[in-house]
Enzyme design. Structure first.
Site, mmCIF file in Angstrom:
data_model
loop_
_atom_site.group_PDB
_atom_site.id
_atom_site.type_symbol
_atom_site.label_atom_id
_atom_site.label_comp_id
_atom_site.label_asym_id
_atom_site.label_seq_id
_atom_site.Cartn_x
_atom_site.Cartn_y
_atom_site.Cartn_z
ATOM 1 N N SER B 14 84.854 43.300 -15.747
ATOM 2 C CA SER B 14 85.857 42.516 -15.258
ATOM 3 C C SER B 14 86.669 42.256 -16.182
ATOM 4 C CB SER B 14 85.404 41.333 -13.737
ATOM 5 O OG SER B 14 86.438 41.015 -13.631
ATOM 6 N N HIS B 41 87.503 46.193 -13.089
ATOM 7 C CA HIS B 41 88.423 45.287 -12.293
ATOM 8 C C HIS B 41 90.033 45.524 -13.295
ATOM 9 C CE1 HIS B 41 85.694 42.413 -10.002
ATOM 10 N NE2 HIS B 41 85.707 44.295 -9.554
ATOM 11 N N ASP B 134 81.502 39.708 -8.233
ATOM 12 C CA ASP B 134 81.371 41.062 -7.417
ATOM 13 C C ASP B 134 79.995 41.877 -8.514
ATOM 14 O OD1 ASP B 134 81.686 43.820 -6.597
ATOM 15 O OD2 ASP B 134 83.956 44.163 -7.320
#
Lengths: 274, 192
Positions: B14, B41, B134
């Site tokens: 991310s 992401h 996540d």
């Protein structure tokens, strides 16, 4: 699917849904189905898929609840604006040459895509000669689509998309606020036929000039994708158009040779001469 | 499906993803013996820049996933923005437009969990820098399926939240510095 006990139970559950209610999810892409069914099992508080199956067989009200999980689709108006821009700039000039038009939104879900087309066709002056067919297997989805009410927090995104898709009017011309949301003008749905239709089990029902089926085929395995693409091929007029989702492709299908690329990056295909 | 690879690498990253992946991916050879599937992401309005960016830097082929394509050795696959990436049994890649999971679409957990079912002990999962959690459930799923989990050392990571969460949920993970990850993958895959 593999032979773990959970996978066996899941297969039996899909078989039960098919035998009892004639909804056929047996050829849906398994990884997504598995995720969705696990979510349903957890939220409906079943310990096992076998328990879920028993409830489903004996209690009809369970069907719509489980269908809700299996058919949930999240869309937005003018999703992937470059797609709708290509429809406007490249496909519409061809559509203008027909005195009457039939457009099929296959797997219309909550109607976001349908309303996008209705607005685009009005802006382009094609609405009066068009009949839209909006189909889905989910009665709840069809009801939502026919209502045309979307929550206000989604409108900013829809408006931005509409503009990026070459919108010639303001999106706010088409809705009023009420019922806790944006209520889209019912005249947008005057030329729409809503219908329960399954790409898995149902057949051709009209001859179309444009079929739009975006982010539906991703939920199917290749066997089912082939069936749906065959259905689209047989439903399209010669040189009719097929629009798919941005990451969907007919490359791996038996029917690839029935279509030619029309707008490659936007995934718009054209039916070849048979 | 006999020729489908039995091993695969999945990577989740991310905040700070591009810098971290720029250390790992260019260090892998063109004939790397497994597919590499990656979820990053990124804001959906900045879609599709990852694969051209890394194609220019890498010896392996790099592309964005198209629904139902087979995952092949020597290729790096990025999940397209605004879709979840999943692996089907037999190593076919599938996309979904289901709602975001923990505010993310694509979701690292969704990729890792489906890949763990498809590849079992043949899977290596890598959790890199990130400012959310996540990937931690996914790492746990990979370990439960007897796969291997690598986590970037939080001490050196651009954002430590994601690697820390992964280590917490998956204590058996190999924790290592960013520049040790590519050599580890080469050793690990060389053994099979």
């Amino acid at each position: 699917m593999s032979d773990s006990i959970e996978d066996i139970e899941m297969r039996l559950l899909l078989e039960a849904i098919h035998l009892r209610y004639h909804y056929d999810f047996r050829h849906y892409a398994q990884a997504s189905v598995r995720r969705r069914l696990r979510q349903a099992k957890k939220q409906l508080q079943f310990d096992t898929f076998s328990a879920m199956q028993e409830a489903l067989l004996h209690d009809e009200t369970m069907l719509s609840r489980i269908l809700g999980y299996l058919t949930v689709q999240v869309s937005e108006m003018f999703r992937d604006p470059s797609f709708f821009l290509a429809i406007r700039e490249k496909v519409v000039p061809h559509l203008r040459t027909y005195p009457s038009l039939k457009v099929w939104i296959a797997g219309c879900s909550g109607g976001e895509e349908l309303h996008s087309y209705a607005i685009l066709f009005r802006e382009e002056g094609l609405e009066d000669r068009t009949i839209f067919y909006a189909t889905d297997i989910s009665p709840d989805a069809l009801e939502t689509a026919a209502r045309g009410i979307y929550s206000l927090d989604r409108i900013a995104g829809f408006t931005e998309n509409h503009r990026a898709a070459g919108g010639k009017t303001s999106l706010s011309d088409y809705y009023s606020t009420g019922y806790g949301g944006a209520v889209f003008d019912k005249t947008l749905r005057e030329r729409v036929v809503f219908s329960d239709h399954s790409l898995v089990t149902d057949a051709v029902f009209a001859e179309m000039h444009l079929i739009s089926c975006r982010n539906v085929l991703i939920y199917f395995d290749r066997t089912l994708q082939d069936r749906a693409l065959g259905l689209f091929r047989d439903s399209l007029v010669r040189n009719g158009f097929l629009g798919l989702g941005a990451k969907e492709s007919i490359r791996f299908s038996d029917h690839a040779s029935s279509f030619s690329d029309f707008a490659r990056t936007e995934k718009i295909y054209q039916r070849r001469e048979p | 499906m006999n020729d489908a690879p039995e091993r695969a690498i999945v990577i989740g990253a991310s905040a700070g993803a591009i810098e971290a992946l720029s250390v790992i991916l260019p260090a892998l050879p063109a004939d790397f013996p497994a597919p590499i599937l990656i979820v990053v992401h990124i804001p959906s309005d900045r879609s599709n820049f990852l694969s051209p960016l890394f194609a220019a830097k890498c010896q392996m082929s790099v592309r964005e996933v198209e629904d139902k394509e087979p995952a092949e050795r020597g290729i790096v696959y990025f999940a397209p923005s605004n879709y979840h990436l999943l692996v089907e049994e037999g190593g076919t890649l599938a996309l979904s437009a289901d709602e975001p999971v923990q505010h993310s679409r694509p979701s690292i957990d969704v990729l890792f969990e489906s890949a763990a079912e498809a590849y079992g002990a043949g899977l290596v999962g890598v959790v890199l820098t990130g400012a959310n959690e996540d990937g931690s459930s996914g790492a746990q799923a990979i370990a439960s399926a007897h796969g291997t989990v690598i986590v970037e050392d939080p001490a050196g990571a651009y954002a430590e939240t994601m690697p820390r969460a992964a280590i917490r949920k998956c204590p058996e993970a190999h924790v290592m510095a960013l520049d040790a990850i590519a050599p580890f993958l080469l050793r690990e895959l060389g053994r099979s």
